[in-house]
Design an enzyme around this catalytic site. Structure first.
Site, short mmCIF file in Angstrom:
data_model
loop_
_atom_site.label_atom_id
_atom_site.label_comp_id
_atom_site.label_asym_id
_atom_site.label_seq_id
_atom_site.Cartn_x
_atom_site.Cartn_y
_atom_site.Cartn_z
N TYR A 43 0.81 -1.46 0.22
CA TYR A 43 -0.07 0.50 -0.35
C TYR A 43 0.87 1.37 0.30
CZ TYR A 43 0.42 0.79 4.73
OH TYR A 43 1.15 1.43 6.14
N LYS A 159 6.27 -1.58 2.03
CA LYS A 159 5.24 -1.09 2.63
C LYS A 159 3.90 -2.18 2.55
CE LYS A 159 2.97 3.46 3.39
NZ LYS A 159 3.01 3.53 4.36
N GLU A 192 11.35 3.04 14.14
CA GLU A 192 10.62 4.71 13.50
C GLU A 192 9.36 4.29 14.81
OE1 GLU A 192 9.51 3.12 9.62
OE2 GLU A 192 9.46 1.29 10.11
N LEU A 217 10.68 1.69 7.07
CA LEU A 217 10.01 2.20 5.98
C LEU A 217 11.37 3.39 5.41
CD1 LEU A 217 7.10 1.13 4.08
CD2 LEU A 217 6.45 3.68 5.08
N1 PDD Z 1 2.89 5.60 6.81
N2 PDD Z 1 7.11 4.04 8.95
C1 PDD Z 1 6.16 3.54 9.42
C2 PDD Z 1 6.09 2.32 9.99
C3 PDD Z 1 4.61 4.29 7.79
O1 PDD Z 1 4.18 3.32 8.53
C4 PDD Z 1 5.43 5.40 7.67
C5 PDD Z 1 4.03 5.74 6.44
C6 PDD Z 1 5.90 5.88 7.35
C7 PDD Z 1 6.48 7.68 7.38
O2 PDD Z 1 6.80 7.24 5.41
P1 PDD Z 1 5.83 8.91 4.85
O3 PDD Z 1 6.92 9.97 5.09
O4 PDD Z 1 6.33 8.26 3.22
O5 PDD Z 1 4.50 8.72 4.95
C8 PDD Z 1 7.55 5.67 8.44
C9 PDD Z 1 1.48 5.98 6.67
C10 PDD Z 1 1.27 7.72 6.69
C11 PDD Z 1 0.84 5.18 6.82
O6 PDD Z 1 0.74 4.31 7.19
O7 PDD Z 1 -1.30 5.61 7.20
#
Ligand code: PDD
Length: 300
Positions: A43, A159, A192, A217
């Site tokens: 996703y 992801k 994270e 991620l």
């Molecule tokens: N989450 N780390 C994890 C585990 C994440 O699921 C996400 C993003 C991030 C930040 O990634 P980005 O800057 O590309 O949004 C870091 C999204 C927002 C979610 O799962 O809803």
């Protein structure tokens, strides 16, 4: 699907499922879909600001990479996918909010191995409109985080829709009155957040976030921030930090498609003076300017 499960969806809201724009409240996928049965899917989440998709190219780069890592191909060309993403935002009249995109391996008789003859992947796109105030208050005032053991698998760089450890950690955070959970590995190092990248401004005033590896991620917002701070010649270290380092950190923040949010408390203890700090404010500014500029937005 029981009637009314999605009662709060605005009337007329659409989803895009398998090539069609359909009513969000009654959209569905096959019960043999491998994402439902096996968590076999990828996703992405893209922020929408002023009806513009933020960091769209970077999200699509990461989508392609995640798909490749689990031997899936793009369900349509990148150009076509961009058109669909924009069209859904347009049809749903989303001004501010999020766009969710899932690609699953599709529906096929349940069996663990990746099927020799792959079914057609399922592509799902949904949007959620949100008042900018929802995130605005958190971006302004900051949020609390708690810490939890990182119980995820060894390929957190992909992801995938398999989010159980993440959602259990997030639930613990919410039940503790916090917004996010920072995940701590077996060596006491912060990996994270459950859905965000973790950052601190350490005791020496250096901005720090963990280097990319299979343990985290590769955050799109992280990448945009690093590019922006490099351009601004801001001191930054892609280096992990331990839970103890957060006790002496001057500032902390989280980043994701929902923006950059100051972290003012970790496990109940104030970070620095317990208020959003100047570096975090500067990063918020730099991030907004950089990604808004690239999205073709003006005036913000
Ligand atoms: N989450 N780390 C994890 C585990 C994440 O699921 C996400 C993003 C991030 C930040 O990634 P980005 O800057 O590309 O949004 C870091 C999204 C927002 C979610 O799962 O809803």
């Amino acid at each position: 699907m029981s009637k009314g499960w999605n009662d709060r969806a605005p009337a007329g809201r659409l989803a895009y499922v398998d090539g069609r724009y359909v009513a969000h409240g009654s959209a569905g996928v096959h019960i043999e879909d491998r994402a439902l049965q096996l968590g076999d899917g990828i996703y992405e989440v893209c922020g929408v600001e002023d009806a513009h998709l933020m960091d769209e190219e970077e999200h699509l780069d990461r989508l392609e990479r995640s798909l490749r890592e689990i031997e899936l191909t793009m369900p349509m060309s990148r150009t076509a996918l961009k058109l669909v993403m924009r069209e859904l935002v347009r049809r749903n009249r989303v001004r501010d909010g999020l766009l969710y995109l899932q690609v699953t391996r599709g529906a096929v008789r349940r069996d663990h191995p990746i099927p020799e003859r792959s079914p057609r992947p399922t592509l799902i796109l949904t949007t959620r409109a949100m008042s900018p105030d929802v995130f605005g208050a958190r971006r302004r005032d900051g949020v609390a985080v708690i810490t939890r053991p990182d119980e995820r698998w060894g390929r957190c760089d992909i992801k995938t829709v398999q989010l159980l450890p993440n959602l259990l950690a997030k639930t613990a955070a919410r039940r503790a009155g916090a917004y996010e959970a920072w995940l701590i590995d077996e060596d006491g190092v912060v990996t994270e957040g459950s859905s965000t990248t973790a950052w601190i401004v350490d005791a020496e005033g250096k901005l720090r976030t963990r280097a990319l590896s299979n343990a985290i991620l590769p955050g799109v917002t992280r990448r945009v921030i690093l590019e922006a701070v490099a351009a601004a010649q801001f001191p930054v270290r892609e280096e992990s930090f331990r839970l103890e380092d957060t006790a002496t950190a001057r500032e902390a923040f989280i980043s994701s498609a929902t923006g950059v949010m100051p972290v003012t408390r970790i496990d109940g203890k104030p970070v620095g003076d317990g208020r959003p700090g100047p570096v975090t404010r500067r990063i918020q500014e730099l991030y907004s300017l950089t990604s808004a500029g690239r999205a073709g937005k003006t005036g913000k």
